[in-house]
Design an enzyme around this catalytic site. Structure first.
Site, short mmCIF file in Angstrom:
data_model
loop_
_atom_site.label_atom_id
_atom_site.label_comp_id
_atom_site.label_asym_id
_atom_site.label_seq_id
_atom_site.Cartn_x
_atom_site.Cartn_y
_atom_site.Cartn_z
N GLY A 1 17.12 -8.62 14.41
CA GLY A 1 18.08 -7.56 14.71
C GLY A 1 18.15 -6.55 13.58
O GLY A 1 18.54 -6.88 12.46
N VAL B 1 33.05 -13.90 8.80
CA VAL B 1 34.51 -13.72 8.68
C VAL B 1 34.81 -12.69 7.60
O VAL B 1 34.38 -12.82 6.46
CB VAL B 1 35.21 -15.04 8.33
CG1 VAL B 1 36.71 -14.83 8.22
CG2 VAL B 1 34.89 -16.13 9.36
N LYS C 1 37.03 -15.56 14.28
CA LYS C 1 37.06 -15.70 12.81
C LYS C 1 38.08 -16.75 12.39
O LYS C 1 37.85 -17.55 11.49
CB LYS C 1 37.38 -14.35 12.18
CG LYS C 1 36.27 -13.30 12.39
CD LYS C 1 36.77 -11.90 12.05
CE LYS C 1 35.69 -10.85 12.28
NZ LYS C 1 36.26 -9.48 12.25
#
Lengths: 436, 436
Positions: free
Chosen positions: B10, B132, B205
């Site tokens: 990606g 996170v 998260k």
């Protein structure tokens, strides 16, 4: 797996806290570390007191060298402090092939280069999270969390005593002397508070952070130190009116000319999160080129918060115990053969903004003379407030400048103080926006 | 030593940022990691675009599986997102014995338990700092920095889009819809903003942080989610008058009855540092029994801040590459055989304080009826403000309650809404002091 045996040097506040945390959270800690961590032996000058504090399960001795030489001890935890006996013990522990955990900022700021070199030779770890900002895991953040970054600068409120005093001065409008007495009564300041209020303690911590951030040797002797004992309440008040708070800041910054390494009272914008860190709390603001600003906040001192960092180091060392030394996290973030000896800038070369308070005879032309002297030294003005005449016929002018080298501001101040209409010394405080 | 070869899956915002950081800070990074880190191969659906972005030194392919199966790749960096293709690729990389670095919160919150089990079997590391709070090293803090602590609770502002919207609503007095449109124009909110504003992203998260903090499995499906799309400007204004700010908070707390896991708009005292985290910035407040409260603040998203965390993970994995798997930091902070399956509390069992806004016919006796209903349900009142009559002859009563179980407040609200003099629905927001 066999338990890890801890040898504790010094059973004072932090030593007692460390024993408490190891015992109270034993299950949680061994679930994380993968094995039991046992306080095997402790040394304290007052042996009886330490024995009653630690209970019968811990072997308490009077001679710390006995712990360091104990073949059953895996990790020596040095909580004696200072750089004489502690240095000897730490070096002996390393020579004996033991890993070391220490909270001793002075020892590292003064002798870290030697200690880490010995540890490297012996293939042992020296962990020191508790040496900076108590329970805040700032060493880990700088060494590992921000390892992708070119760290640009670090600004820290890293002395709880000073921050408590400055907070009370602002909130209660009290004088430095009044608040210091209060802090001493509350146990936030020592009987001889010099070490805290004159910036030595903050300087030790800043020296360690600068080494980690920039990959440079520890060089506390080149750290500029200026404390808070001469701060006057009205400067805190005027700063407030202008939108600033005054904090004792440890500041280190990489510049093309060298590294700034300085501790001094500093005006910072009230809208900054770090300006709102109050009381005995600590915070460190670190700017990385990729991540931008990051802030770490928590208790910078106290038995349990400091023990939190000591025990985290013990868990870290335990987790890495069998890793080959080549593949551990390097002590100073950078590989030992990759340190650079960047120059530390003298304070006169540092660039900052400034707050100036000038007492002047209240008559026409004074401000014109002041601004002329500033302009002649290449200093431009961000804000001026002029306070009306006070009873003795003098007025006060407060000026905020833009960024300029310290030697220029000092030249301007000499000129201003030589003006006939100026009464007394010019008060000069440094000011940092902390947003570039 | 031979360079570490990265295979990148990606090449979007974060992928591009990761390539930039690896290149720009190559020297700094290898000084820390002890060896060169090289972006060897990258996969992107739009191969030409990725090739022009990454330059000729990187082998760009269209098929991500090619990277995962490349025997020369040491670490696979998954930045595709989502939990379909990404899951397949991550599991295949693990099966191929490769270490994985990922920023994929959804993948871990939904399938973390499976992924970490596979990694454990294969003896490889899966690192996920970027999953996170972007560049803030909060995973490391929870997993290593606070390892001495019994973590009591975590409260986080962990969705930048929502925090930007709430900040603008407060500062400009604008409505949710107005600010959302502005956020979309600025690129802070997606065309379909559901994922951010309804709390899904924050829930992913929070799920990860709860697993790390308490040593429990990932269980996103039990996380309570409530977003900000129904928030009205006047509730933000009334909260402000009472000394509170409204934030979209992810909250997880260990209680004797089970673990709270909830995302919702929350009133927090304005004097709290975390209440002053504005705009797209993130912050996490974690309370440990030894260290007390600690706060971590920084950029929660964006190309370079997220890349900062991705690359920090790459450096971590590189440093630990040859450590035997038994002695690495466990993926979820606790050793894999030491996880506990604590129950997650349903929202009705959660204890909180509450903010209530009640529209009422402006006549005597209404407040008496309301307070009687609250008292009957065991709810005590901390503050009341009554707003004068508005044009249509109704008034508004705002009540802050003390702590009580959610089912009690819901019963009281049903009773209040059934009163003849009450107009419309009662607005109910949760409120947390965050200081115990």
């Amino acid at each position: 797996m066999k338990p890890i045996n801890i040898g504790l040097l010094g059973v004072g506040t932090v030593g007692g806290g460390t024993a408490t945390v190891l015992k109270r959270n034993a299950e949680e800690i061994s679930r994380r570390a993968g094995r039991q961590i046992r306080l095997l032996q402790a040394a304290n000058r007052n042996q009886a007191r330490a024995q009653s504090l630690l209970g019968p399960d811990v072997d308490v001795v009077a001679d710390a060298m006995q712990v360091v030489n104990n073949p059953d001890v895996d990790i020596v935890v040095e909580l004696i402090g200072g750089d004489t006996v502690a240095k000897e013990l730490v070096l002996k522990a390393i020579a004996n092939g033991k890993h070391v955990v220490t909270a001793n900022k002075k020892l590292l700021a003064l002798h870290g280069t030697e200690i880490f070199a010995r540890a490297q030779e012996q293939g042992v770890m020296v962990a020191f999270e508790a040496a900076v900002a108590g329970g805040i895991p700032i060493i880990k953040a700088l060494r590992e969390g921000l390892s992708a970054n070119r760290i640009e600068w670090i600004a820290g409120i890293i002395n709880g005593t000073s921050n408590f005093i400055l907070t009370e001065m602002r909130e209660k409008g009290a004088s430095f002397a009044e608040v210091l007495a209060e802090a001493q009564q509350l146990g936030y300041a020592e009987a001889d508070p010099t070490f805290d209020i004159e910036g030595h303690d903050a300087g030790h911590k800043l020296t360690i952070m600068a080494a980690l951030a920039f990959g440079i040797p520890m060089q506390f002797d080149r750290c500029y130190l200026e404390g808070i004992s001469k701060l006057e309440g009205r400067d805190i008040k005027y700063a407030e009116e202008l939108g600033y708070r005054v904090k004792l800041l440890g500041l280190t910054r990489r510049t093309p000319a060298g590294v700034e390494l300085r501790v001094h009272p500093t005006l910072i914008p009230a809208r900054q999160l770090i300006a709102n860190v109050n009381g005995v709390m600590n915070a460190v603001l670190a700017k990385g080129d990729a991540v931008g600003p990051t802030l770490y906040y928590g208790a910078g001192a106290g038995a349990l918060p400091t023990a939190s960092a000591v025990v985290a180091d013990i868990v870290d060392v335990t987790r890495l115990l069998t890793a080959d030394p080549e593949h551990r996290v390097p002590h100073l973030a950078f590989q030992p053969d990759q340190l650079q000896d960047l120059p530390i800038l003298p304070i006169s070369d540092v660039v900052s903004s400034y707050y100036l308070r000038i007492g002047a005879a209240d008559r026409a032309g004074v401000l014109a003379n002041i601004t002329r002297l500033l302009a002649e030294n290449g200093i431009s003005i961000e804000a001026v407030i002029q306070k009306g005449s006070v009873s003795d016929g003098t007025a006060e002018v407060v000026i905020l400048t833009h960024r300029v080298q310290e030697q220029a501001i000092d030249r301007a101040i000499s000129g201003i103080e030589a003006l006939e209409s100026i009464t007394g010394k010019v008060v000069r405080l440094r000011m940092e926006e902390l947003n570039d």
